[in-house]
Every structure is written in structure tokens, then in C-alpha cells.
Design a protein around this motif. Structure first.
Motif, PDB file in Angstrom:
ATOM      1  N   ALA A 278       0.850  -1.195   0.000  1.00  0.00           N
ATOM      2  CA  ALA A 278       0.000   0.000   0.000  1.00  0.00           C
ATOM      3  C   ALA A 278       0.883   1.241   0.000  1.00  0.00           C
ATOM      4  CB  ALA A 278      -0.923   0.005   1.218  1.00  0.00           C
ATOM      5  N   VAL A 279       0.370   2.297  -0.622  1.00  0.00           N
ATOM      6  CA  VAL A 279       1.094   3.562  -0.675  1.00  0.00           C
ATOM      7  C   VAL A 279       0.097   4.709  -0.549  1.00  0.00           C
ATOM      8  CG1 VAL A 279       0.986   3.684  -3.208  1.00  0.00           C
ATOM      9  CG2 VAL A 279       2.826   4.860  -1.981  1.00  0.00           C
ATOM     10  N   GLU A 280       0.547   5.818   0.061  1.00  0.00           N
ATOM     11  CA  GLU A 280      -0.310   6.996   0.239  1.00  0.00           C
ATOM     12  C   GLU A 280       0.529   8.264   0.064  1.00  0.00           C
ATOM     13  OE1 GLU A 280      -2.651   9.275   3.863  1.00  0.00           O
ATOM     14  OE2 GLU A 280      -2.747   7.074   3.784  1.00  0.00           O
ATOM     15  N   PHE A 281      -0.028   9.222  -0.709  1.00  0.00           N
ATOM     16  CA  PHE A 281       0.617  10.526  -0.918  1.00  0.00           C
ATOM     17  C   PHE A 281      -0.314  11.627  -0.411  1.00  0.00           C
ATOM     18  CE2 PHE A 281       2.065   7.790  -4.380  1.00  0.00           C
ATOM     19  CZ  PHE A 281       3.449   7.926  -4.300  1.00  0.00           C
ATOM     20  N   GLU A 301       3.695   7.607   2.571  1.00  0.00           N
ATOM     21  CA  GLU A 301       3.710   6.398   3.383  1.00  0.00           C
ATOM     22  C   GLU A 301       3.683   5.204   2.439  1.00  0.00           C
ATOM     23  OE1 GLU A 301       0.501   6.326   6.147  1.00  0.00           O
ATOM     24  OE2 GLU A 301       0.962   8.303   7.004  1.00  0.00           O
ATOM     25  N   ALA A 302       4.528   4.204   2.722  1.00  0.00           N
ATOM     26  CA  ALA A 302       4.564   2.986   1.918  1.00  0.00           C
ATOM     27  C   ALA A 302       4.775   1.813   2.864  1.00  0.00           C
ATOM     28  CB  ALA A 302       5.681   3.026   0.883  1.00  0.00           C
ATOM     29  N   GLY A 303       3.949   0.777   2.699  1.00  0.00           N
ATOM     30  CA  GLY A 303       4.050  -0.351   3.622  1.00  0.00           C
ATOM     31  C   GLY A 303       3.676  -1.676   2.995  1.00  0.00           C
ATOM     32  N   LEU A 304       4.027  -2.748   3.708  1.00  0.00           N
ATOM     33  CA  LEU A 304       3.674  -4.113   3.335  1.00  0.00           C
ATOM     34  C   LEU A 304       3.017  -4.773   4.540  1.00  0.00           C
ATOM     35  CD1 LEU A 304       6.828  -5.449   1.443  1.00  0.00           C
ATOM     36  CD2 LEU A 304       4.562  -5.108   0.458  1.00  0.00           C
ATOM     37  N   ARG A 305       1.859  -5.388   4.312  1.00  0.00           N
ATOM     38  CA  ARG A 305       1.143  -6.090   5.364  1.00  0.00           C
ATOM     39  C   ARG A 305       0.843  -7.509   4.892  1.00  0.00           C
ATOM     40  NH1 ARG A 305      -0.103  -0.793   5.526  1.00  0.00           N
ATOM     41  NH2 ARG A 305      -0.252   0.217   7.589  1.00  0.00           N
ATOM     42  N   LEU A 306       1.203  -8.470   5.710  1.00  0.00           N
ATOM     43  CA  LEU A 306       0.964  -9.885   5.406  1.00  0.00           C
ATOM     44  C   LEU A 306      -0.115 -10.380   6.364  1.00  0.00           C
ATOM     45  CD1 LEU A 306       1.866 -12.418   3.782  1.00  0.00           C
ATOM     46  CD2 LEU A 306       3.436 -12.908   5.683  1.00  0.00           C
ATOM     47  N   ARG A 307      -1.283 -10.710   5.808  1.00  0.00           N
ATOM     48  CA  ARG A 307      -2.391 -11.113   6.672  1.00  0.00           C
ATOM     49  C   ARG A 307      -2.806 -12.549   6.371  1.00  0.00           C
ATOM     50  NH1 ARG A 307      -5.324  -7.719   2.924  1.00  0.00           N
ATOM     51  NH2 ARG A 307      -7.046  -8.829   1.923  1.00  0.00           N
ATOM     52  N   GLY A 319       3.401  -6.494   9.573  1.00  0.00           N
ATOM     53  CA  GLY A 319       3.934  -5.748   8.434  1.00  0.00           C
ATOM     54  C   GLY A 319       4.944  -4.703   8.854  1.00  0.00           C
ATOM     55  N   VAL A 320       5.408  -3.989   7.853  1.00  0.00           N
ATOM     56  CA  VAL A 320       6.332  -2.871   8.063  1.00  0.00           C
ATOM     57  C   VAL A 320       5.846  -1.688   7.234  1.00  0.00           C
ATOM     58  CG1 VAL A 320       8.355  -4.282   8.599  1.00  0.00           C
ATOM     59  CG2 VAL A 320       7.846  -3.696   6.215  1.00  0.00           C
ATOM     60  N   GLU A 321       6.200  -0.494   7.680  1.00  0.00           N
ATOM     61  CA  GLU A 321       5.811   0.707   6.941  1.00  0.00           C
ATOM     62  C   GLU A 321       6.867   1.785   7.125  1.00  0.00           C
ATOM     63  OE1 GLU A 321       1.570   2.397   6.286  1.00  0.00           O
ATOM     64  OE2 GLU A 321       2.355   3.443   8.057  1.00  0.00           O
ATOM     65  N   GLY A 342      10.432   7.625   9.473  1.00  0.00           N
ATOM     66  CA  GLY A 342      11.157   6.447   9.905  1.00  0.00           C
ATOM     67  C   GLY A 342      10.337   5.188   9.661  1.00  0.00           C
ATOM     68  N   TRP A 343      10.902   4.065  10.124  1.00  0.00           N
ATOM     69  CA  TRP A 343      10.267   2.765   9.942  1.00  0.00           C
ATOM     70  C   TRP A 343       9.412   2.413  11.146  1.00  0.00           C
ATOM     71  CZ3 TRP A 343      10.359  -0.122   5.574  1.00  0.00           C
ATOM     72  CH2 TRP A 343      11.306   0.223   4.597  1.00  0.00           C
ATOM     73  N   ALA A 344       8.383   1.623  10.901  1.00  0.00           N
ATOM     74  CA  ALA A 344       7.518   1.130  11.975  1.00  0.00           C
ATOM     75  C   ALA A 344       7.199  -0.339  11.711  1.00  0.00           C
ATOM     76  CB  ALA A 344       6.232   1.938  12.050  1.00  0.00           C
ATOM     77  N   PHE A 345       7.211  -1.129  12.793  1.00  0.00           N
ATOM     78  CA  PHE A 345       6.793  -2.521  12.717  1.00  0.00           C
ATOM     79  C   PHE A 345       5.340  -2.598  13.155  1.00  0.00           C
ATOM     80  CE2 PHE A 345       6.159  -6.621  14.897  1.00  0.00           C
ATOM     81  CZ  PHE A 345       6.365  -7.482  13.820  1.00  0.00           C
ATOM     82  N   LEU A 346       4.525  -3.363  12.399  1.00  0.00           N
ATOM     83  CA  LEU A 346       3.085  -3.332  12.589  1.00  0.00           C
ATOM     84  C   LEU A 346       2.546  -4.700  12.983  1.00  0.00           C
ATOM     85  CD1 LEU A 346       2.288  -1.555   9.176  1.00  0.00           C
ATOM     86  CD2 LEU A 346       2.922  -0.455  11.335  1.00  0.00           C
ATOM     87  N   ILE A 347       1.604  -4.702  13.914  1.00  0.00           N
ATOM     88  CA  ILE A 347       0.792  -5.883  14.232  1.00  0.00           C
ATOM     89  C   ILE A 347      -0.644  -5.413  14.296  1.00  0.00           C
ATOM     90  CG2 ILE A 347       0.285  -7.719  15.868  1.00  0.00           C
ATOM     91  CD1 ILE A 347       3.130  -7.546  16.869  1.00  0.00           C
TER      92      ILE A 347
END
Length: 353
Positions: A278-281, A301-307, A319-321, A342-347
Motif C-alpha cells: 500500500a502507498v499513500e501521498f 507512506e509505503a508499507g507491506l502487510r501480510l495477513r 507488516g512494516v511501513e 522512519g520505519w515502523a513494525f506493525l501488528i
């Protein structure tokens, strides 16, 4: 020699007398069995000892069992019959590599097929009334019902360097095939503090084709301070290659013009495991210092989420973003002592009702 012959004659006569006496008083004796070899001179024992004695062995050719026989002429069972011509299964088909002039002609439909009304009923009833009733009947039979859904696209914990936070992003709608009312909300913040951003939108949506909806309505930001209210014009739908896109243009009650564009894609690894990039401008037409927004491309913002979808309505993910403020927006953040990205780890959890 003479005595020997006399003795032999006496013996023969005695034997003949005895035989006649034995058959006396009987009728004619039965005819003696005919000797099959009567009249044949039997070979002497010396001659029968070796059947080939005195003969020179000659190589006799093997007798031909058909010698002297004339074989009948073999008749042809198909003689006099004309064989039918074999039909070509590809007759009339242009084979690959065949010249265009060899292919059968493809004629357009006759002009009569393109004449006349689109709907024959319009020749009997009023055209506008007929078409309206026809559309109403189709909607009643195949659609026209109202329904709704609520989607929580993101409800997540964000582990970032220096501070941990949270984020939510959800939307819902209610309506029919063409007309819907939409509700959207998103925001983020750090634990133990007020949200940095919180907004809600109420929109009217009209389908413009099977894939896209035109949306218009209002948006209100509760955070950051000061609050703002915006008019919203946007388009949302499914782009080619199954990209979900959402673009919006905002006009605030202070005359500020901003825009936002989002895109995401569901890449199925298995039927239940899905990777979503996903990406957002965010963009702005002018500086808005009181909100820390600079003109131009303000953030990305750009991220990857594995569900994993245990069921479609319940899907936890990791995921990470990466997010970053750009241009004048980054300068405003530095001046306020804030990080520019910066980077963020997502749950998180994705679900819908």
C-alpha cells in the motif's frame, strides 16, 4: 536226385488224401481268402535285408504338392467399385500461413440486421414510458435492493524508534447499486497522548460505471489543532489489474486546498495468506503553517502487510511501513522538534461486518 523226387511226390499225395478225408460230407468249401500278394514274387531274404542294396542313392527333389495343379485366379473384391472421395475435414478453413486471398471471405451482417428499433416495444408503447418501466422491471428482478457493510481495514499497533503508537483506518457504506452513503475515518497517535490526527468523512457516492464511484461530501478533522472542516470531492474504485484506488480533493473552511491519493493491492500467496502493498501521498496547494503542512508533496507512506484470513471477516496481520514528511512539511516538523519519518513494525487486525 531221382529217389529225392520220388519221396517228395509220396509225401504230397499223403497230405492231399488227409485233407480230402477231413472235408468229406461237407458242402463246397468256402473260397479261400485271397492273398493280396498273389501273383507277386516275394523277394528273397537277402533281397529284403537292405531295401537299397545294389541301388545308387540319387538325390530326389522334394515333390511339389501343387505340381500339376493350376491355381485359380484371385479375384479383387473391389474390382469394378469406385472408391468414394475422402472429405477434407479442414475444407473451408484457412490454415496458418495461408495467404489472405485463399481464406474464405467473412461477410458483414446484411444491412437489414442493423435497421429497426433497439426495442420492438417502443413501436407499440410510448418510448420513454417503455424504457423507464423496462429499467424498473430489471432493477426489481435483478437488483435495486439496499445493503451495507463496515470495514475495519487497519487496526494496528505500531512499534517505532523512540515511541510506540497506534493507527486506525475504517470505512462503511449503505445503499443500493447506484447510490450509497459512505462513512470514513482514520487517525493515529502515540500511547498515553491525544491522537496526532483524527478525521471523519460523510460522503454521497454515485456509481459512474461498474468499477468506480464518484463521491462528494464533508470531512472534519478533530486533530491536529486547530480543527478544520473540508468539502470533499473524490473517486474510489477498482483500477485495471485489481488495484484499489482512492483519490480525494479537499477544500477547507479557510480556503486551503489539499489532496490525498491511496492505492493498495491484494497479492494472494495462498487462498488464505495475502500480501498487501500500500502507498499513500499527501499534497498541498499552499503552506498551512498552523497545521504544519507545506506546499507540494507533503508526505508519503509505503508499507507491506501480510495477513492470514482465518475467515474473510477476520484476518490478523503483521507488516512494516515507512513514512516521511517532505519539503516544507519536513521543515515545519524539524522546527517543532518532531521526527520527519522512519520505519515502523506493525501488528494489526483487519475485519468487516
Amino acid at each position: 536226385m531221382k529217389p529225392f523226387l520220388i519221396a517228395l511226390g509220396v509225401s504230397a499225395l499223403a497230405l492231399s488224401s488227409g485233407a480230402l478225408a477231413q472235408h468229406a460230407g461237407h458242402g463246397a468249401p468256402p473260397a479261400p481268402e485271397q492273398d493280396p500278394h498273389a501273383g507277386h514274387q516275394m523277394p528273397s531274404p537277402e533281397e529284403t535285408a537292405d531295401p537299397h542294396a545294389g541301388h545308387m542313392a540319387l538325390e530326389q527333389p522334394e515333390a511339389d504338392p501343387h505340381a500339376g495343379h493350376v491355381m485359380p485366379e484371385q479375384t479383387d473384391p473391389h474390382a469394378g467399385h469406385a472408391m468414394p472421395a475422402q472429405a477434407d475435414p479442414h475444407a473451408g478453413h484457412a490454415m496458418p500461413g495461408m495467404a489472405a486471398e485463399e481464406a474464405p471471405p467473412v461477410a458483414p451482417p446484411p444491412p437489414e440486421a442493423l435497421r429497426g428499433p433497439e426495442h420492438a416495444g417502443t413501436t407499440v408503447w410510448d418510448r420513454e414510458l417503455f424504457l423507464r418501466k423496462r429499467e424498473d422491471a430489471l432493477i426489481d428482478a435483478h437488483g435495486g435492493f439496499t445493503t451495507g457493510t463496515l470495514l475495519i481495514d487497519r487496526l494496528e499497533y505500531r512499534a517505532q524508534e523512540g515511541r510506540d503508537g497506534y493507527q486506525w483506518d475504517g470505512q462503511g457504506w449503505y445503499g443500493g447499486d447506484y447510490h450509497k452513503i459512505w462513512f470514513k475515518s482514520e487517525g493515529e497517535g502515540a500511547f498515553g497522548d491525544v491522537p496526532e490526527q483524527a478525521e471523519v468523512q460523510f460522503l454521497y457516492s454515485r456509481a459512474i460505471d461498474p468499477w468506480f464511484n464518484l463521491q462528494a461530501g464533508v470531512r472534519h478533522d478533530f486533530q491536529p489543532d486547530p480543527e478544520r472542516t473540508y468539502l470533499v470531492l473524490g473517486i474510489q474504485g477498482l483500477a485495471p489489474y485489481w488495484f484499489e484506488v482512492d483519490g480525494q480533493l479537499f477544500l477547507s473552511n479557510k480556503g486551503d486546498v489539499t489532496a490525498r491519493f491511496e492505492a493498495e493491492y491484494d497479492q494472494r500467496i495462498t487462498q488464505k495468506l495475502i500480501l498487501q502493498p500500500a502507498v499513500e501521498f499527501d499534497l498541498a496547494a499552499q503552506d498551512v503553517p498552523e497545521l504544519g503542512i507545506g506546499s507540494g508533496l507533503s508526505s508519503i507512506e509505503a508499507g507491506l502487510r501480510l495477513r492470514y484470513e482465518f475467515v474473510p471477516e477476520f484476518a490478523p496481520y503483521v507488516g512494516v511501513e515507512y513514512e516521511r514528511k517532505l519539503g516544507d512539511t519536513a521543515d515545519f516538523a524539524r522546527a517543532a522538534g518532531e521526527d520527519v519519518g522512519g520505519w515502523a513494525f506493525l501488528i494489526g487486525l483487519r475485519g468487516w461486518f
